[in-house]
Design a protein around this motif. Structure first.
Motif, PDB file in Angstrom:
ATOM      1  N   PRO A  24      35.079  66.610  47.069  1.00 35.81           N
ATOM      2  CA  PRO A  24      33.998  65.617  46.943  1.00 35.81           C
ATOM      3  C   PRO A  24      34.551  64.282  46.448  1.00 35.81           C
ATOM      4  CG  PRO A  24      33.932  67.169  45.106  1.00 35.81           C
ATOM      5  CD  PRO A  24      34.970  67.687  46.057  1.00 35.81           C
ATOM      6  N   LEU A  25      34.204  63.214  47.141  1.00 36.76           N
ATOM      7  CA  LEU A  25      34.689  61.904  46.744  1.00 36.76           C
ATOM      8  C   LEU A  25      33.967  61.425  45.484  1.00 36.76           C
ATOM      9  CD1 LEU A  25      35.001  60.064  50.181  1.00 36.76           C
ATOM     10  CD2 LEU A  25      36.849  60.928  48.728  1.00 36.76           C
ATOM     11  N   PRO A  26      34.681  60.867  44.529  1.00 35.02           N
ATOM     12  CA  PRO A  26      34.035  60.370  43.314  1.00 35.02           C
ATOM     13  C   PRO A  26      33.218  59.125  43.620  1.00 35.02           C
ATOM     14  CG  PRO A  26      36.353  59.781  43.324  1.00 35.02           C
ATOM     15  CD  PRO A  26      36.144  60.685  44.503  1.00 35.02           C
ATOM     16  N   PRO A  27      32.194  58.850  42.829  1.00 28.02           N
ATOM     17  CA  PRO A  27      31.390  57.641  43.073  1.00 28.02           C
ATOM     18  C   PRO A  27      32.203  56.384  42.811  1.00 28.02           C
ATOM     19  CG  PRO A  27      30.780  58.673  40.985  1.00 28.02           C
ATOM     20  CD  PRO A  27      31.707  59.628  41.671  1.00 28.02           C
ATOM     21  N   ARG A  28      31.901  55.331  43.543  1.00 33.37           N
ATOM     22  CA  ARG A  28      32.562  54.051  43.334  1.00 33.37           C
ATOM     23  C   ARG A  28      31.966  53.356  42.115  1.00 33.37           C
ATOM     24  NH1 ARG A  28      35.749  51.775  46.541  1.00 33.37           N
ATOM     25  NH2 ARG A  28      35.111  49.718  45.818  1.00 33.37           N
ATOM     26  N   PRO A  29      32.767  52.609  41.375  1.00 29.32           N
ATOM     27  CA  PRO A  29      32.219  51.853  40.240  1.00 29.32           C
ATOM     28  C   PRO A  29      31.189  50.840  40.717  1.00 29.32           C
ATOM     29  CG  PRO A  29      34.627  51.891  40.187  1.00 29.32           C
ATOM     30  CD  PRO A  29      34.217  52.437  41.517  1.00 29.32           C
ATOM     31  N   ALA A  30      30.221  50.562  39.874  1.00 30.06           N
ATOM     32  CA  ALA A  30      29.183  49.591  40.220  1.00 30.06           C
ATOM     33  C   ALA A  30      29.773  48.188  40.294  1.00 30.06           C
ATOM     34  CB  ALA A  30      28.072  49.628  39.176  1.00 30.06           C
ATOM     35  N   THR A  31      29.306  47.419  41.267  1.00 26.83           N
ATOM     36  CA  THR A  31      29.738  46.027  41.395  1.00 26.83           C
ATOM     37  C   THR A  31      29.043  45.176  40.350  1.00 26.83           C
ATOM     38  OG1 THR A  31      30.104  46.262  43.778  1.00 26.83           O
ATOM     39  CG2 THR A  31      29.808  44.023  42.927  1.00 26.83           C
ATOM     40  N   PRO A  32      29.771  44.398  39.572  1.00 26.79           N
ATOM     41  CA  PRO A  32      29.121  43.532  38.575  1.00 26.79           C
ATOM     42  C   PRO A  32      28.171  42.563  39.255  1.00 26.79           C
ATOM     43  CG  PRO A  32      31.505  43.589  38.233  1.00 26.79           C
ATOM     44  CD  PRO A  32      31.238  44.254  39.546  1.00 26.79           C
ATOM     45  N   PRO A  33      27.053  42.255  38.629  1.00 32.28           N
ATOM     46  CA  PRO A  33      26.128  41.279  39.226  1.00 32.28           C
ATOM     47  C   PRO A  33      26.791  39.916  39.324  1.00 32.28           C
ATOM     48  CG  PRO A  33      25.516  41.753  36.947  1.00 32.28           C
ATOM     49  CD  PRO A  33      26.588  42.733  37.312  1.00 32.28           C
ATOM     50  N   PRO A  34      26.423  39.112  40.327  1.00 35.08           N
ATOM     51  CA  PRO A  34      27.036  37.787  40.459  1.00 35.08           C
ATOM     52  C   PRO A  34      26.711  36.907  39.256  1.00 35.08           C
ATOM     53  CG  PRO A  34      25.162  38.026  41.943  1.00 35.08           C
ATOM     54  CD  PRO A  34      25.420  39.377  41.372  1.00 35.08           C
ATOM     55  N   HIS A  35      27.677  36.092  38.877  1.00 33.24           N
ATOM     56  CA  HIS A  35      27.465  35.201  37.727  1.00 33.24           C
ATOM     57  C   HIS A  35      26.673  33.978  38.166  1.00 33.24           C
ATOM     58  CE1 HIS A  35      28.353  32.318  34.512  1.00 33.24           C
ATOM     59  NE2 HIS A  35      28.529  33.387  33.765  1.00 33.24           N
ATOM     60  N   ASN A  36      25.680  33.631  37.378  1.00 29.73           N
ATOM     61  CA  ASN A  36      24.829  32.492  37.702  1.00 29.73           C
ATOM     62  C   ASN A  36      25.195  31.291  36.837  1.00 29.73           C
ATOM     63  OD1 ASN A  36      23.204  33.862  39.632  1.00 29.73           O
ATOM     64  ND2 ASN A  36      22.075  34.844  37.966  1.00 29.73           N
ATOM     65  N   GLY A  37      25.377  30.150  37.478  1.00 29.77           N
ATOM     66  CA  GLY A  37      25.632  28.920  36.746  1.00 29.77           C
ATOM     67  C   GLY A  37      27.077  28.764  36.326  1.00 29.77           C
ATOM     68  N   ASP A  38      27.398  27.548  35.893  1.00 24.18           N
ATOM     69  CA  ASP A  38      28.759  27.297  35.444  1.00 24.18           C
ATOM     70  C   ASP A  38      28.849  27.490  33.932  1.00 24.18           C
ATOM     71  OD1 ASP A  38      27.350  25.134  34.547  1.00 24.18           O
ATOM     72  OD2 ASP A  38      28.708  23.621  35.358  1.00 24.18           O
ATOM     73  N   PHE A  39      30.060  27.533  33.431  1.00 24.68           N
ATOM     74  CA  PHE A  39      30.263  27.664  31.988  1.00 24.68           C
ATOM     75  C   PHE A  39      31.606  27.065  31.616  1.00 24.68           C
ATOM     76  CE2 PHE A  39      31.895  31.613  33.826  1.00 24.68           C
ATOM     77  CZ  PHE A  39      33.130  31.754  33.202  1.00 24.68           C
ATOM     78  N   HIS A  40      31.722  26.689  30.368  1.00 23.01           N
ATOM     79  CA  HIS A  40      32.960  26.120  29.838  1.00 23.01           C
ATOM     80  C   HIS A  40      33.333  26.906  28.589  1.00 23.01           C
ATOM     81  CE1 HIS A  40      32.620  22.483  32.397  1.00 23.01           C
ATOM     82  NE2 HIS A  40      31.329  22.681  32.229  1.00 23.01           N
ATOM     83  N   LEU A  41      34.558  27.359  28.543  1.00 18.80           N
ATOM     84  CA  LEU A  41      35.068  28.090  27.384  1.00 18.80           C
ATOM     85  C   LEU A  41      36.209  27.294  26.762  1.00 18.80           C
ATOM     86  CD1 LEU A  41      35.312  31.760  28.730  1.00 18.80           C
ATOM     87  CD2 LEU A  41      33.590  30.844  27.191  1.00 18.80           C
ATOM     88  N   ARG A  42      36.228  27.255  25.442  1.00 18.68           N
ATOM     89  CA  ARG A  42      37.355  26.635  24.749  1.00 18.68           C
ATOM     90  C   ARG A  42      37.823  27.590  23.665  1.00 18.68           C
ATOM     91  NH1 ARG A  42      39.736  21.687  24.279  1.00 18.68           N
ATOM     92  NH2 ARG A  42      40.836  21.294  22.321  1.00 18.68           N
ATOM     93  N   LEU A  43      39.081  28.002  23.748  1.00 19.32           N
ATOM     94  CA  LEU A  43      39.661  28.866  22.739  1.00 19.32           C
ATOM     95  C   LEU A  43      40.418  28.007  21.726  1.00 19.32           C
ATOM     96  CD1 LEU A  43      41.061  31.776  24.958  1.00 19.32           C
ATOM     97  CD2 LEU A  43      38.765  31.453  24.028  1.00 19.32           C
TER      98      LEU A  43
END
Length: 353
Positions: free
Chosen positions: A232-251
């Motif tokens: 039996p083939l194992p289930p595929r991982p769920a596809t992450p939902p598409p990201h909405n909008g832009d974002f800016h990260l600063r570390l």
């Protein structure tokens, strides 16, 4: 086979038990490369068993019905070949490189290691220790502290920050080698169950490239793998939902010099989408133009990395460099100009070619 060019054609087929077989002759090379690809990696894990795919890869080298542990690799190396394996986010790959005359040995080796492993309980704790050494030792609470610091924006892992923002709560963010807490929690029974879920012939693809004939490889594969049943083939991982909008990260990680990292990107479809091909072509065009302007003309950075980072069903396109943080605005400006040139269609046919 009357046409000499047919010697170079790829052959793709499936055995009765579902094993995918892809053969690409390369006459005159004198050698053959074999890769068995199993679509299982850290993405197929949970917080509780993180690292088990890589753990299982290690255990498959600890002995088979025919060979004790030291013989598993020596049987190949004595023939002048090399053998190893690698576990990644979405796959585990076992590979060999051999003289072409030993292609049947390579196919037989894969069948023996993948379908007749002993997975000896007595080897289990020893291999857990080897993996801990491979990851740099046990970090205990410091591992959780490091992740907390990164999550607060005080770290340096730009790619980790981007992935956690694009794919929140996804197994795509689990480390392939695992964490201390999960590696110490995995039991021998857990490992056996994981093996029984993923290691079926109809969940594998064997790729063979080298100085061989397709009929020869097909016969060796049928002989070595034909008696193993499909599962039996194992289930595929769920596809992450598409990201909405832009974002800016600063570390804001501490630095002992003026160097910093800058990464610009956008979500993309995955490897299964036909846009992967134009994205790769676009990456080559942008890499050439940005290297010319940022590196050679203006001397703002040593180099620029441009390209899609793709999983099977999702991914992102990235433009990344390290430079003096005072130059970031100039670098971003150059990137924006090149992207606007691409968006306006101002990329010549010669560049694309």
């Amino acid at each position: 086979m009357n046409n000499p060019e047919s010697l170079f054609y790829s052959t793709r087929l499936r055995l009765a038990n579902g094993l995918h077989l892809w053969i690409r002759p390369r006459p005159g090379s004198g050698t053959v490369a074999l890769k068995m690809i199993i679509p299982v990696g850290s993405r197929h894990e949970t917080e509780a068993n993180n690292g088990i795919s890589h753990f299982l890869e290690h255990m498959l080298f600890t002995g088979t019905a025919r060979w004790p542990e030291h013989e598993v690799t020596d049987v190949i190396r004595r023939r002048g070949g090399e053998v190893n394996a690698v576990t990644e986010v979405e796959s585990t790959t076992f590979w060999l490189h051999l003289p072409a005359s030993d292609v049947a040995l390579g196919v037989d080796w894969l069948a023996e290691v993948l379908f007749r492993p002993t997975l000896d309980r007595a080897k289990f704790e020893k291999e857990r220790g080897v993996i801990m050494a491979e990851k740099g030792g046990r970090f205990g609470g410091f591992e959780e502290l490091y992740e907390w610091v990164e999550d607060q924006g005080w770290g340096w892992s730009v790619y980790r920050a981007i992935s956690h923002r694009l794919f929140p709560d996804s197994a795509l963010n689990l480390p392939t080698i695992g964490r201390d807490s999960s590696l110490l929690r995995i039991s021998h029974d857990d490992l056996l169950a994981f093996y029984g879920t993923h290691y079926w012939p109809n969940n594998m693809t064997l790729v063979v490239v080298g100085d061989v004939q397709a009929a020869e490889v097909e016969e060796a594969a049928r002989r070595a793998f034909g008696d193993f049943p499909a599962g039996p083939l194992p289930p595929r991982p769920a596809t992450p939902p598409p990201h909405n909008g832009d974002f800016h990260l600063r570390l804001h990680g501490p630095s002992i010099n003026e160097q910093g990292q800058v990464l610009l990107g956008a979500p993309t479809p995955g490897l299964a989408h036909p846009d992967r091909w134009p994205l790769n072509a676009l990456a080559e065009v942008l890499n050439a133009s940005l290297t010319r302007s940022i590196r050679y003309e203006r001397g703002l950075a040593y180099g620029v990395s441009v390209g899609p980072s793709l999983y099977t069903d999702c991914g992102y396109f990235e433009i990344y460099t390290t430079a003096d943080s005072q130059h970031f605005a100039e670098i971003v400006g150059e990137v924006q100009r090149e992207l606007e040139r691409a968006l306006s269609g101002d990329i010549g046919e010669d560049e694309v070619a």
